[in-house]
Design a protein around this motif. Structure first.
Motif, mmCIF file in Angstrom:
data_model
loop_
_atom_site.group_PDB
_atom_site.id
_atom_site.type_symbol
_atom_site.label_atom_id
_atom_site.label_comp_id
_atom_site.label_asym_id
_atom_site.label_seq_id
_atom_site.Cartn_x
_atom_site.Cartn_y
_atom_site.Cartn_z
ATOM 1 N N TYR A 3 0.960 -1.149 -0.026
ATOM 2 C CA TYR A 3 -0.137 0.022 -0.217
ATOM 3 C C TYR A 3 0.614 1.249 0.211
ATOM 4 N N PRO A 4 0.490 2.353 -0.583
ATOM 5 C CA PRO A 4 1.329 3.657 -0.582
ATOM 6 C C PRO A 4 1.539 4.335 0.623
ATOM 7 N N PRO A 5 2.288 5.129 0.782
ATOM 8 C CA PRO A 5 2.456 5.614 2.256
ATOM 9 C C PRO A 5 1.536 6.690 2.436
ATOM 10 N N GLY A 6 0.956 6.561 3.694
ATOM 11 C CA GLY A 6 -0.195 7.263 4.212
ATOM 12 C C GLY A 6 -1.395 6.501 3.997
ATOM 13 N N TYR A 7 -1.353 5.246 3.687
ATOM 14 C CA TYR A 7 -2.480 4.460 3.578
ATOM 15 C C TYR A 7 -2.873 4.036 5.219
ATOM 16 N N PRO A 8 -4.176 4.113 5.596
ATOM 17 C CA PRO A 8 -4.421 3.752 7.004
ATOM 18 C C PRO A 8 -4.076 2.546 7.280
ATOM 19 N N GLN A 9 -3.378 2.086 8.626
ATOM 20 C CA GLN A 9 -2.862 1.009 8.934
ATOM 21 C C GLN A 9 -3.672 0.766 10.219
ATOM 22 N N ALA A 10 -3.949 -0.533 10.289
ATOM 23 C CA ALA A 10 -4.768 -0.982 11.356
ATOM 24 C C ALA A 10 -3.444 -1.723 12.485
ATOM 25 N N GLN A 11 -3.895 -1.639 13.673
ATOM 26 C CA GLN A 11 -3.011 -2.244 14.811
ATOM 27 C C GLN A 11 -3.607 -3.586 15.179
ATOM 28 N N LEU A 12 -2.791 -4.280 15.409
ATOM 29 C CA LEU A 12 -3.163 -5.697 15.894
ATOM 30 C C LEU A 12 -3.214 -5.649 17.302
ATOM 31 N N ALA A 13 -4.343 -5.817 17.994
ATOM 32 C CA ALA A 13 -4.146 -5.466 19.509
ATOM 33 C C ALA A 13 -3.962 -7.100 20.324
ATOM 34 N N THR A 14 -4.028 -8.099 19.668
ATOM 35 C CA THR A 14 -3.936 -9.252 19.989
ATOM 36 C C THR A 14 -2.338 -9.878 20.221
ATOM 37 N N PRO A 15 -2.083 -10.341 21.479
ATOM 38 C CA PRO A 15 -0.288 -10.606 21.485
ATOM 39 C C PRO A 15 -0.027 -11.607 20.218
ATOM 40 N N VAL A 16 1.131 -11.269 19.677
ATOM 41 C CA VAL A 16 1.666 -12.114 18.620
ATOM 42 C C VAL A 16 3.186 -12.550 18.718
ATOM 43 N N LEU A 17 3.326 -13.681 18.393
ATOM 44 C CA LEU A 17 4.565 -14.234 18.366
ATOM 45 C C LEU A 17 4.959 -14.510 16.830
ATOM 46 N N LEU A 18 6.077 -13.806 16.563
ATOM 47 C CA LEU A 18 6.528 -13.613 15.357
ATOM 48 C C LEU A 18 7.798 -14.590 14.966
ATOM 49 N N LEU A 19 8.064 -15.702 14.635
ATOM 50 C CA LEU A 19 9.111 -16.377 14.410
ATOM 51 C C LEU A 19 9.687 -16.320 13.271
ATOM 52 N N TRP A 20 11.202 -15.727 13.082
ATOM 53 C CA TRP A 20 11.367 -15.658 11.579
ATOM 54 C C TRP A 20 12.629 -16.101 11.486
ATOM 55 N N GLY A 21 12.850 -16.830 9.973
ATOM 56 C CA GLY A 21 14.161 -17.528 9.764
ATOM 57 C C GLY A 21 14.876 -16.449 9.185
ATOM 58 N N CYS A 22 16.319 -16.166 9.495
ATOM 59 C CA CYS A 22 17.083 -15.080 8.964
ATOM 60 C C CYS A 22 17.657 -15.787 7.643
ATOM 61 N N GLN A 23 17.447 -17.154 7.281
ATOM 62 C CA GLN A 23 18.057 -17.735 6.122
ATOM 63 C C GLN A 23 17.100 -17.812 4.958
ATOM 64 N N ASP A 24 15.885 -16.795 5.076
ATOM 65 C CA ASP A 24 14.946 -17.168 4.217
ATOM 66 C C ASP A 24 15.386 -16.332 2.963
ATOM 67 N N ARG A 25 15.160 -16.897 1.922
ATOM 68 C CA ARG A 25 15.590 -16.572 0.511
ATOM 69 C C ARG A 25 14.452 -15.610 -0.053
ATOM 70 N N ALA A 26 13.258 -15.616 0.293
ATOM 71 C CA ALA A 26 12.243 -15.051 -0.219
ATOM 72 C C ALA A 26 11.973 -13.729 0.381
ATOM 73 N N LEU A 27 12.154 -13.779 1.853
ATOM 74 C CA LEU A 27 11.931 -12.770 2.660
ATOM 75 C C LEU A 27 12.860 -12.353 3.525
ATOM 76 N N GLY A 28 13.577 -11.120 3.391
ATOM 77 C CA GLY A 28 14.412 -10.584 4.328
ATOM 78 C C GLY A 28 14.161 -10.352 5.576
ATOM 79 N N ASP A 29 15.217 -10.512 6.693
ATOM 80 C CA ASP A 29 14.503 -10.421 7.990
ATOM 81 C C ASP A 29 14.248 -9.138 8.561
ATOM 82 N N GLU A 30 14.628 -8.033 7.705
ATOM 83 C CA GLU A 30 13.782 -6.586 7.916
ATOM 84 C C GLU A 30 12.523 -6.441 7.707
ATOM 85 N N LEU A 31 11.960 -7.488 6.854
ATOM 86 C CA LEU A 31 10.480 -7.484 7.097
ATOM 87 C C LEU A 31 9.841 -8.023 8.217
#
Length: 74
Positions: A3-31
């Motif tokens: 989405y373009p900058p300034g697009y309204p963003q919703a905040q997820l209020a539910t607790p979230v655990l995000l497990l991220w593989g740093c060797q992911d070739r498709a999605l960099g860990d900055e995401l």
């Protein structure tokens, strides 16, 4: 991130655990950090020796993080 900058963003209020593989070739860990911006209560665990398929690469570690997360979240 499509989405373009300034697009309204919703905040997820539910607790979230995000497990991220740093060797992911498709999605960099900055995401992981960008994704965390959409959550008001998030725990990001970047796993150095895991790929896009974190649960298949390091299942014991994934289970440990999930167990800890479920015990600390009311």
């Amino acid at each position: 991130l499509q989405y373009p900058p300034g697009y309204p963003q919703a905040q997820l209020a539910t607790p979230v655990l995000l497990l991220w593989g740093c060797q992911d070739r498709a999605l960099g860990d900055e995401l992981a950090d960008l994704s965390a911006q959409f959550c008001s209560d998030v725990r990001v665990k970047k796993i150095a020796n895991a790929s896009h398929w974190v649960n298949q690469d390091v299942p014991e570690m994934v289970n440990k993080y999930i167990d800890i997360f479920l015990k600390e979240v009311p």
